[in-house]
Scaffold this motif. Structure first.
Motif, PDB file in Angstrom:
ATOM      1  N   ASP A   1      13.676  15.565  -1.412  1.00 44.08           N
ATOM      2  CA  ASP A   1      12.333  15.973  -1.006  1.00 44.08           C
ATOM      3  C   ASP A   1      11.270  15.069  -1.619  1.00 44.08           C
ATOM      4  O   ASP A   1      10.310  14.681  -0.933  1.00 44.08           O
TER       5      ASP A   1
ATOM      6  N   HIS B   1      11.306  11.793   0.257  1.00 42.63           N
ATOM      7  CA  HIS B   1      10.650  11.935   1.569  1.00 42.63           C
ATOM      8  C   HIS B   1       9.136  11.955   1.410  1.00 42.63           C
ATOM      9  O   HIS B   1       8.417  11.319   2.205  1.00 42.63           O
ATOM     10  N   ARG B   2       8.639  12.678   0.416  1.00 40.35           N
ATOM     11  CA  ARG B   2       7.185  12.716   0.196  1.00 40.35           C
ATOM     12  C   ARG B   2       6.646  11.324  -0.127  1.00 40.35           C
ATOM     13  O   ARG B   2       5.589  10.915   0.372  1.00 40.35           O
TER      14      ARG B   2
ATOM     15  N   ILE C   1       7.941   8.425   0.748  1.00 43.42           N
ATOM     16  CA  ILE C   1       8.013   7.607   1.967  1.00 43.42           C
ATOM     17  C   ILE C   1       6.856   7.943   2.897  1.00 43.42           C
ATOM     18  O   ILE C   1       6.204   7.041   3.446  1.00 43.42           O
ATOM     19  N   TRP C   2       6.573   9.234   3.073  1.00 47.10           N
ATOM     20  CA  TRP C   2       5.465   9.631   3.946  1.00 47.10           C
ATOM     21  C   TRP C   2       4.125   9.185   3.369  1.00 47.10           C
ATOM     22  O   TRP C   2       3.219   8.799   4.116  1.00 47.10           O
ATOM     23  N   ALA C   3       3.989   9.204   2.061  1.00 49.33           N
ATOM     24  CA  ALA C   3       2.742   8.731   1.432  1.00 49.33           C
ATOM     25  C   ALA C   3       2.539   7.246   1.723  1.00 49.33           C
ATOM     26  O   ALA C   3       1.428   6.803   2.065  1.00 49.33           O
TER      27      ALA C   3
ATOM     28  N   ALA D   1       3.845   5.603   4.254  1.00 54.70           N
ATOM     29  CA  ALA D   1       3.585   5.485   5.696  1.00 54.70           C
ATOM     30  C   ALA D   1       2.132   5.824   6.001  1.00 54.70           C
ATOM     31  O   ALA D   1       1.477   5.134   6.799  1.00 54.70           O
ATOM     32  N   ASP D   2       1.600   6.857   5.364  1.00 51.95           N
ATOM     33  CA  ASP D   2       0.196   7.229   5.585  1.00 51.95           C
ATOM     34  C   ASP D   2      -0.734   6.120   5.113  1.00 51.95           C
ATOM     35  O   ASP D   2      -1.733   5.820   5.769  1.00 51.95           O
ATOM     36  N   GLU D   3      -0.415   5.503   3.964  1.00 51.09           N
ATOM     37  CA  GLU D   3      -1.246   4.406   3.467  1.00 51.09           C
ATOM     38  C   GLU D   3      -1.225   3.226   4.426  1.00 51.09           C
ATOM     39  O   GLU D   3      -2.268   2.614   4.705  1.00 51.09           O
TER      40      GLU D   3
ATOM     41  N   ARG E   1      -0.594   3.320   7.664  1.00 53.48           N
ATOM     42  CA  ARG E   1      -1.341   3.681   8.868  1.00 53.48           C
ATOM     43  C   ARG E   1      -2.840   3.553   8.634  1.00 53.48           C
ATOM     44  O   ARG E   1      -3.559   3.046   9.479  1.00 53.48           O
TER      45      ARG E   1
END
Length: 111
Positions: free
Chosen positions: A92, A95-96, A98-100, A102-104, A106
């Motif tokens: 978990d 995953h958090r 990786i998403w952070a 990805a958000d940066e 984007r």
């Protein structure tokens, strides 16, 4: 079955099999005499849970008590559950992260 202290309550029907040997009876004879299903007998053969009614029918047919045909005992649970939970927490967190990232990315592309 697992109790609150983390022990598994296991059941063994070895006493039943010994009794059948001593009485010279087959499983098929017990199925007929007790009026139980072959499925119930299969569960007994694998030391799996069966309904109390099945055990009562067997006891009546063999003229014995439940203590004569089964035994329960406690087995300490392995710590795999804790290891699995730790792995899930680590996954978990990954995953958090990786998403952070990805958000940066984007935000850098969009903005």
């Amino acid at each position: 079955m697992v109790n609150r202290e983390g022990f598994i309550i296991a059941i063994s029907y070895n006493k039943l099999w010994k009794m059948l040997i001593d009485k010279g009876m087959s499983k098929t004879e017990v199925i007929r005499k007790a009026g139980i299903s072959t499925n119930a007998m299969a569960h007994l053969g694998k030391n799996e849970d069966v309904r109390i009614a099945v055990l009562v029918k067997i006891c009546v047919a063999l003229d014995c008590t439940m203590n004569d045909i089964w035994r329960s005992y406690l087995i300490k649970r392995r710590r795999t559950a804790m290891v699995d939970t730790k792995k899930e927490q680590e996954r978990d967190e990954l995953h958090r992260a990786i998403w952070a990232i990805a958000d940066e990315l984007r935000g850098a592309v969009d903005g």
